[in-house]
Write an enzyme that holds these catalytic residues in place. Structure first.
Site, PDB file in Angstrom:
ATOM      1  N   LYS A   1     -12.130  -1.612   7.195  1.00 25.25           N
ATOM      2  CA  LYS A   1     -11.327  -2.642   7.843  1.00 25.25           C
ATOM      3  C   LYS A   1     -11.607  -2.754   9.341  1.00 25.25           C
ATOM      4  O   LYS A   1     -11.956  -3.814   9.798  1.00 25.25           O
ATOM      5  CB  LYS A   1      -9.856  -2.427   7.538  1.00 25.25           C
ATOM      6  CG  LYS A   1      -9.550  -2.950   6.141  1.00 25.25           C
ATOM      7  CD  LYS A   1      -8.582  -2.172   5.336  1.00 25.25           C
ATOM      8  CE  LYS A   1      -8.605  -2.659   3.884  1.00 25.25           C
ATOM      9  NZ  LYS A   1      -7.854  -1.802   3.003  1.00 25.25           N
TER      10      LYS A   1
ATOM     11  N   ASP B   1      -0.995   6.363   6.704  1.00 26.28           N
ATOM     12  CA  ASP B   1      -2.165   5.576   6.311  1.00 26.28           C
ATOM     13  C   ASP B   1      -2.419   4.544   7.410  1.00 26.28           C
ATOM     14  O   ASP B   1      -1.587   3.667   7.649  1.00 26.28           O
ATOM     15  CB  ASP B   1      -1.850   4.891   4.968  1.00 26.28           C
ATOM     16  CG  ASP B   1      -2.980   3.993   4.472  1.00 26.28           C
ATOM     17  OD1 ASP B   1      -4.011   3.869   5.162  1.00 26.28           O
ATOM     18  OD2 ASP B   1      -2.821   3.422   3.368  1.00 26.28           O
TER      19      ASP B   1
ATOM     20  N   TRP C   1       0.805  -1.228   0.000  1.00 29.61           N
ATOM     21  CA  TRP C   1       0.000   0.000   0.000  1.00 29.61           C
ATOM     22  C   TRP C   1       0.835   1.274   0.000  1.00 29.61           C
ATOM     23  O   TRP C   1       0.472   2.267  -0.622  1.00 29.61           O
ATOM     24  CB  TRP C   1      -1.007   0.003   1.154  1.00 29.61           C
ATOM     25  CG  TRP C   1      -2.153  -0.931   0.881  1.00 29.61           C
ATOM     26  CD1 TRP C   1      -2.516  -2.035   1.605  1.00 29.61           C
ATOM     27  CD2 TRP C   1      -3.082  -0.851  -0.220  1.00 29.61           C
ATOM     28  NE1 TRP C   1      -3.604  -2.642   1.022  1.00 29.61           N
ATOM     29  CE2 TRP C   1      -3.967  -1.946  -0.092  1.00 29.61           C
ATOM     30  CE3 TRP C   1      -3.262   0.020  -1.298  1.00 29.61           C
ATOM     31  CZ2 TRP C   1      -5.008  -2.183  -0.997  1.00 29.61           C
ATOM     32  CZ3 TRP C   1      -4.290  -0.221  -2.199  1.00 29.61           C
ATOM     33  CH2 TRP C   1      -5.148  -1.302  -2.047  1.00 29.61           C
TER      34      TRP C   1
HETATM   35  C1  LIG Z   1      -7.304  -1.257   1.928  1.00 28.10           C
HETATM   36  C2  LIG Z   1      -6.213  -0.307   2.020  1.00 28.10           C
HETATM   37  C3  LIG Z   1      -6.074   0.767   1.129  1.00 28.10           C
HETATM   38  C4  LIG Z   1      -6.973   0.978  -0.059  1.00 28.10           C
HETATM   39  O1  LIG Z   1      -8.210   1.379   0.293  1.00 28.10           O
HETATM   40  P1  LIG Z   1      -9.365   1.652  -0.777  1.00 28.10           P
HETATM   41  O2  LIG Z   1     -10.467   2.120   0.102  1.00 28.10           O
HETATM   42  O3  LIG Z   1      -9.644   0.356  -1.474  1.00 28.10           O
HETATM   43  O4  LIG Z   1      -8.891   2.694  -1.717  1.00 28.10           O
HETATM   44  C5  LIG Z   1      -5.046   1.655   1.346  1.00 28.10           C
HETATM   45  N1  LIG Z   1      -4.188   1.495   2.364  1.00 28.10           N
HETATM   46  C6  LIG Z   1      -4.282   0.465   3.227  1.00 28.10           C
HETATM   47  C7  LIG Z   1      -3.290   0.346   4.345  1.00 28.10           C
HETATM   48  C8  LIG Z   1      -5.291  -0.467   3.085  1.00 28.10           C
HETATM   49  O5  LIG Z   1      -5.381  -1.487   3.948  1.00 28.10           O
END
Ligand SMILES: *Cc1c(COP(=O)(O)O)cnc(C)c1O
Length: 362
Positions: A198, A174, A102
């Site tokens: 998540k 993130d 990511w």
């Molecule tokens: C799932 C995820 C993303 C992407 O998220 P989207 O909502 O599909 O754009 C980005 N960063 C991390 C750490 C993730 O787990």
């Protein structure tokens, strides 16, 4: 149908009590005679729902007053672009500390479209073939607008166990897959962003927590819906927000508070992941390709030593109603996502399945 044990990485497990509350309020919110999904986002009743969610999140994360909390759409990937558009001036540069899938996606978004993204490869493999995070590589470049990190690499199963010192350069992080799973000091960050799907609730909602002094510098062509200062000015209602996901996030925050807050969830997440990793480390049928101290508490990656058994493993798990164990397509192997909503029992069930599958095949 018996309830499945859901180890999917996202969208992922939501506490049953939260879904049941939403089910009730889906058709009649608070006796108003209308469902939560049909309420106007401009109504006083919905406004209270929205404000309450923000208040709870502020409380759970102890967010200082000089930070705005924005409720947006577009997901983590939308924010990969928004971060550059809001923080990186034309001709400027930013440091990207890449630890896995990511953070690499975030780096590429910036480098390919918006400006000088400086790549720092921070994940390495040691002599035993195990991945680890090299924190010495996390050095900021002079004149950098921000330093970017992913706190928990959902795909790779790596999680930071400390933060680099970036001095005055704001840290942008993130936390899509580990928000509210561990205590953090928000004041250490310039920006924290996460998608809700998540650890919080259904997909659709993205939250950005941003220090106020970082607002107001978006590029002219930054879409208004991604311009954090526009969102801040309009209390995240510049355009129609994702009302249902925002509402459900509020229910999840309430649930976390009832459980004892983030510190208690962190304790549980340590307990759950240790149970799984202790088993995986102490037999020969499975293994984990990551050094112990850098393993994620919420996305536990492991492999079968005999990979030809992968299909059978997944099929057998599915028969027992254990779903979502297949690793991400870029990595292969297996992954159990055991976020906040996953109780200890779900990990015990998984470990006993791992044991019996190993016994049948050794
Ligand atoms: C799932 C995820 C993303 C992407 O998220 P989207 O909502 O599909 O754009 C980005 N960063 C991390 C750490 C993730 O787990």
């Amino acid at each position: 149908m018996a309830k499945a044990w859901n180890y999917n990485a996202g969208p992922s497990m939501i506490p049953v009590s939260v879904m049941e509350k939403a089910q009730k309020e889906f058709t009649d919110y608070n006796g108003l005679g209308l469902g939560i999904v049909e309420m106007s986002h401009r109504s006083a009743e919905y406004d209270a729902v929205a404000k309450n969610a923000e208040k709870l999140l502020r409380e759970l994360l102890n967010i200082p007053d000089n930070y705005k909390v924005l409720f947006e759409q577009g997901g983590g990937r939308g924010q990969f672009a928004a971060i550059c558009l809001n923080l990186l001036p034309e001709g400027g540069k930013a440091d990207y500390f890449v630890t896995g899938h990511w953070s690499r996606c975030a780096y590429k978004e910036c480098a390919e479209k918006y400006g000088e993204a400086i790549l720092h490869e921070c994940t390495e493999v040691d002599d035993n073939g195990q991945y680890f995070i090299n924190y010495d590589k996390m050095q900021v470049t002079e004149g950098s607008s921000y330093a970017y990190l992913c706190y928990n690499e959902t795909v790779n199963g790596l999680e930071l166990n400390r933060l680099p010192d970036t001095g005055d350069v704001p840290l942008v992080i993130d936390m899509s897959s580990n928000i509210l799973t561990r205590s953090i000091d928000v004041s250490k960050f310039g920006v924290i962003m996460f998608g809700a799907q998540k650890n919080v609730g259904p997909s659709g909602l993205t939250v950005t927590i941003v220090r106020e002094d970082l607002l107001g510098s978006a590029r002219k062509y930054c879409p208004s819906v991604f311009d954090w200062s526009v969102l801040a000015k309009f209390d995240s209602m510049y355009n129609t927000p994702t009302t249902f996901s925002w509402y459900m996030a509020g229910l999840a925050f309430e649930w976390i508070k009832e459980q004892g807050g983030v510190a208690e969830l962190e304790r549980r997440n340590i307990e759950k992941s240790n149970l799984l990793y202790d088993y995986v480390d102490n037999q020969d049928f499975y293994s984990c390709p990551i050094r112990r101290e850098d393993r994620s508490r919420v996305n536990c990656v492991f492999t079968l030593k005999d990979e030809s058994l992968n299909q059978e493993f997944l099929a057998r798990a599915k028969e027992l109603n254990l779903i979502g164990l297949k690793g991400h397509k870029v990595l292969g192997g297996m992954r159990a996502s055991i976020y906040n909503a996953m109780p200890l029992e779900g990990v015990e069930v998984l470990v006993s399945f791992l044991k019996s599958f190993a016994k049948e095949h050794s």
